[in-house]
Design a protein around this motif. Structure first.
Motif, PDB file in Angstrom:
ATOM      1  N   SER A  84     -14.191  -4.051  -3.007  1.00  0.00           N
ATOM      2  CA  SER A  84     -15.095  -3.090  -3.663  1.00  0.00           C
ATOM      3  C   SER A  84     -14.427  -1.730  -3.842  1.00  0.00           C
ATOM      4  N   ILE A  85     -13.876  -1.204  -2.762  1.00  0.00           N
ATOM      5  CA  ILE A  85     -13.272   0.133  -2.817  1.00  0.00           C
ATOM      6  C   ILE A  85     -12.024   0.140  -3.683  1.00  0.00           C
ATOM      7  N   THR A  86     -11.119  -0.820  -3.463  1.00  0.00           N
ATOM      8  CA  THR A  86      -9.879  -0.818  -4.246  1.00  0.00           C
ATOM      9  C   THR A  86     -10.134  -1.236  -5.691  1.00  0.00           C
ATOM     10  N   GLY A  87     -11.150  -2.072  -5.911  1.00  0.00           N
ATOM     11  CA  GLY A  87     -11.492  -2.456  -7.285  1.00  0.00           C
ATOM     12  C   GLY A  87     -12.036  -1.273  -8.072  1.00  0.00           C
ATOM     13  N   LEU A  88     -12.913  -0.497  -7.444  1.00  0.00           N
ATOM     14  CA  LEU A  88     -13.436   0.703  -8.102  1.00  0.00           C
ATOM     15  C   LEU A  88     -12.305   1.703  -8.345  1.00  0.00           C
ATOM     16  N   ALA A 125      -1.217  -0.424 -11.083  1.00  0.00           N
ATOM     17  CA  ALA A 125      -2.145  -1.508 -11.406  1.00  0.00           C
ATOM     18  C   ALA A 125      -1.462  -2.862 -11.232  1.00  0.00           C
ATOM     19  N   GLY A 126      -0.207  -2.966 -11.640  1.00  0.00           N
ATOM     20  CA  GLY A 126       0.531  -4.227 -11.479  1.00  0.00           C
ATOM     21  C   GLY A 126       0.691  -4.622 -10.019  1.00  0.00           C
ATOM     22  N   VAL A 127       1.021  -3.662  -9.176  1.00  0.00           N
ATOM     23  CA  VAL A 127       1.158  -3.940  -7.744  1.00  0.00           C
ATOM     24  C   VAL A 127      -0.187  -4.364  -7.166  1.00  0.00           C
ATOM     25  N   LYS A 128      -1.252  -3.685  -7.573  1.00  0.00           N
ATOM     26  CA  LYS A 128      -2.587  -4.018  -7.059  1.00  0.00           C
ATOM     27  C   LYS A 128      -3.008  -5.416  -7.523  1.00  0.00           C
ATOM     28  N   VAL A 129      -2.756  -5.759  -8.773  1.00  0.00           N
ATOM     29  CA  VAL A 129      -3.097  -7.101  -9.281  1.00  0.00           C
ATOM     30  C   VAL A 129      -2.290  -8.155  -8.528  1.00  0.00           C
ATOM     31  N   TYR A 130      -1.024  -7.879  -8.275  1.00  0.00           N
ATOM     32  CA  TYR A 130      -0.200  -8.800  -7.485  1.00  0.00           C
ATOM     33  C   TYR A 130      -0.813  -9.006  -6.095  1.00  0.00           C
ATOM     34  N   GLU A 131      -1.233  -7.917  -5.486  1.00  0.00           N
ATOM     35  CA  GLU A 131      -1.840  -7.988  -4.158  1.00  0.00           C
ATOM     36  C   GLU A 131      -3.134  -8.798  -4.196  1.00  0.00           C
ATOM     37  N   GLY A 138       0.820  -1.208   0.000  1.00  0.00           N
ATOM     38  CA  GLY A 138       0.000   0.000   0.000  1.00  0.00           C
ATOM     39  C   GLY A 138       0.851   1.254   0.000  1.00  0.00           C
ATOM     40  N   PHE A 139       1.930   1.234   0.780  1.00  0.00           N
ATOM     41  CA  PHE A 139       2.841   2.377   0.830  1.00  0.00           C
ATOM     42  C   PHE A 139       3.534   2.573  -0.523  1.00  0.00           C
ATOM     43  N   ILE A 140       3.983   1.481  -1.130  1.00  0.00           N
ATOM     44  CA  ILE A 140       4.630   1.558  -2.456  1.00  0.00           C
ATOM     45  C   ILE A 140       3.659   2.175  -3.458  1.00  0.00           C
ATOM     46  N   ASN A 141       2.407   1.719  -3.434  1.00  0.00           N
ATOM     47  CA  ASN A 141       1.426   2.286  -4.366  1.00  0.00           C
ATOM     48  C   ASN A 141       1.148   3.757  -4.069  1.00  0.00           C
ATOM     49  N   TRP A 174      -6.800   7.606  -3.474  1.00  0.00           N
ATOM     50  CA  TRP A 174      -5.880   6.634  -2.872  1.00  0.00           C
ATOM     51  C   TRP A 174      -5.319   7.150  -1.549  1.00  0.00           C
ATOM     52  N   ILE A 175      -5.095   8.466  -1.463  1.00  0.00           N
ATOM     53  CA  ILE A 175      -4.578   9.067  -0.227  1.00  0.00           C
ATOM     54  C   ILE A 175      -5.563   8.835   0.925  1.00  0.00           C
ATOM     55  N   VAL A 176      -6.837   8.686   0.630  1.00  0.00           N
ATOM     56  CA  VAL A 176      -7.831   8.354   1.650  1.00  0.00           C
ATOM     57  C   VAL A 176      -7.921   6.840   1.839  1.00  0.00           C
ATOM     58  N   ILE A 177      -7.899   6.092   0.737  1.00  0.00           N
ATOM     59  CA  ILE A 177      -8.045   4.630   0.799  1.00  0.00           C
ATOM     60  C   ILE A 177      -6.904   3.989   1.578  1.00  0.00           C
ATOM     61  N   PHE A 178      -5.681   4.409   1.330  1.00  0.00           N
ATOM     62  CA  PHE A 178      -4.530   3.771   1.971  1.00  0.00           C
ATOM     63  C   PHE A 178      -4.632   3.791   3.495  1.00  0.00           C
ATOM     64  N   PRO A 179      -4.788   4.948   4.124  1.00  0.00           N
ATOM     65  CA  PRO A 179      -4.883   4.895   5.588  1.00  0.00           C
ATOM     66  C   PRO A 179      -6.168   4.225   6.077  1.00  0.00           C
ATOM     67  N   LEU A 180      -7.258   4.428   5.351  1.00  0.00           N
ATOM     68  CA  LEU A 180      -8.541   3.878   5.774  1.00  0.00           C
ATOM     69  C   LEU A 180      -8.515   2.353   5.814  1.00  0.00           C
ATOM     70  N   LEU A 181      -7.984   1.731   4.766  1.00  0.00           N
ATOM     71  CA  LEU A 181      -8.015   0.277   4.667  1.00  0.00           C
ATOM     72  C   LEU A 181      -6.741  -0.417   5.168  1.00  0.00           C
ATOM     73  N   TYR A 182      -5.615   0.255   5.062  1.00  0.00           N
ATOM     74  CA  TYR A 182      -4.341  -0.384   5.373  1.00  0.00           C
ATOM     75  C   TYR A 182      -3.793  -0.031   6.760  1.00  0.00           C
ATOM     76  N   LEU A 183      -4.079   1.169   7.234  1.00  0.00           N
ATOM     77  CA  LEU A 183      -3.416   1.622   8.456  1.00  0.00           C
ATOM     78  C   LEU A 183      -4.310   1.705   9.674  1.00  0.00           C
ATOM     79  N   MET A 184      -5.572   2.012   9.513  1.00  0.00           N
ATOM     80  CA  MET A 184      -6.445   2.213  10.675  1.00  0.00           C
ATOM     81  C   MET A 184      -6.864   0.891  11.291  1.00  0.00           C
TER      82      MET A 184
END
Length: 186
Positions: free
Chosen positions: A127-131, A99-105, A55-58, A176-186
């Motif tokens: 849902s969120i990351t797919g959209l 997109a490559g990093v996300k598909v790998y994930e 998530g940080f790399i992305n 993404w700046i909202v998605i990353f902390p919301l889904l990955y860090l909180m």
């Protein structure tokens, strides 16, 4: 238009699109927060199983791509088309890298048996990351379009059309700046 005049970039239509997209994502974020807040003390099952490094790399990838778009727009305003095209190509390559990093994930998760049906958290995650990934793919096309139009700026409105593409890409980054902390860090 004089270069010293201030104006709102792009055209009205792009701001309507940005508003609609932000409302859609905002409703997903609010629903996620409400469900997460009403869950167990540990949150939604699955939410602690993420590789935050990806998530940080992305995040770095998207921030760098937005910087490249800013540099491209600055170059276009100075009529330095070749430089603008290099920056736009770089931004497009970074979009594909994201997109490559996300598909790998996704592939890692699916190989481990994790799907949107695994838990409420993974339903929101996919849902969120797919959209968002869909927006990145559209943004990749927009960046290539911007690059193709960069050499054909004959009037201020032509630059305005390209600015619309930049606005869209910055919105993708902002999401993404909202998605990353919301889904990955909180």
């Amino acid at each position: 238009m004089k270069s010293t005049e201030r104006h709102i970039p792009g055209e009205a239509g792009i701001w309507v699109l940005v508003f609609i997209d932000l409302v859609v994502f905002g409703s997903l974020f609010v629903n996620y927060a409400l469900i997460r807040g009403s869950g167990t003390p540990d949150g939604l099952p699955g939410m602690h199983e993420f590789d935050r490094a990806l998530g940080f790399i992305n995040t770095i990838i998207l921030l760098t791509s937005s910087w490249a778009v800013v540099m491209a727009m600055a170059a276009l305003r100075r009529k330095r088309v070749a430089i603008a095209r290099v920056f736009l190509l770089g931004a497009a390559i970074l979009a594909l890298t994201f997109a490559g990093v996300k598909v790998y994930e996704y592939a890692e998760k699916i190989a481990a048996g994790t799907t949107p049906m695994t838990s409420g958290y993974y339903n929101f995650y996919f849902s969120i990351t797919g959209l968002h990934l869909f927006h990145v793919i559209v943004g990749f096309g927009v960046l290539l379009w911007m690059r193709s139009r960069a050499g054909r700026i004959a009037a201020p409105k032509d630059l305005g059309h390209i600015e619309c593409g930049g606005i869209f890409w910055h919105m993708v980054d902002l999401l993404w700046i909202v998605i990353f902390p919301l889904l990955y860090l909180m």
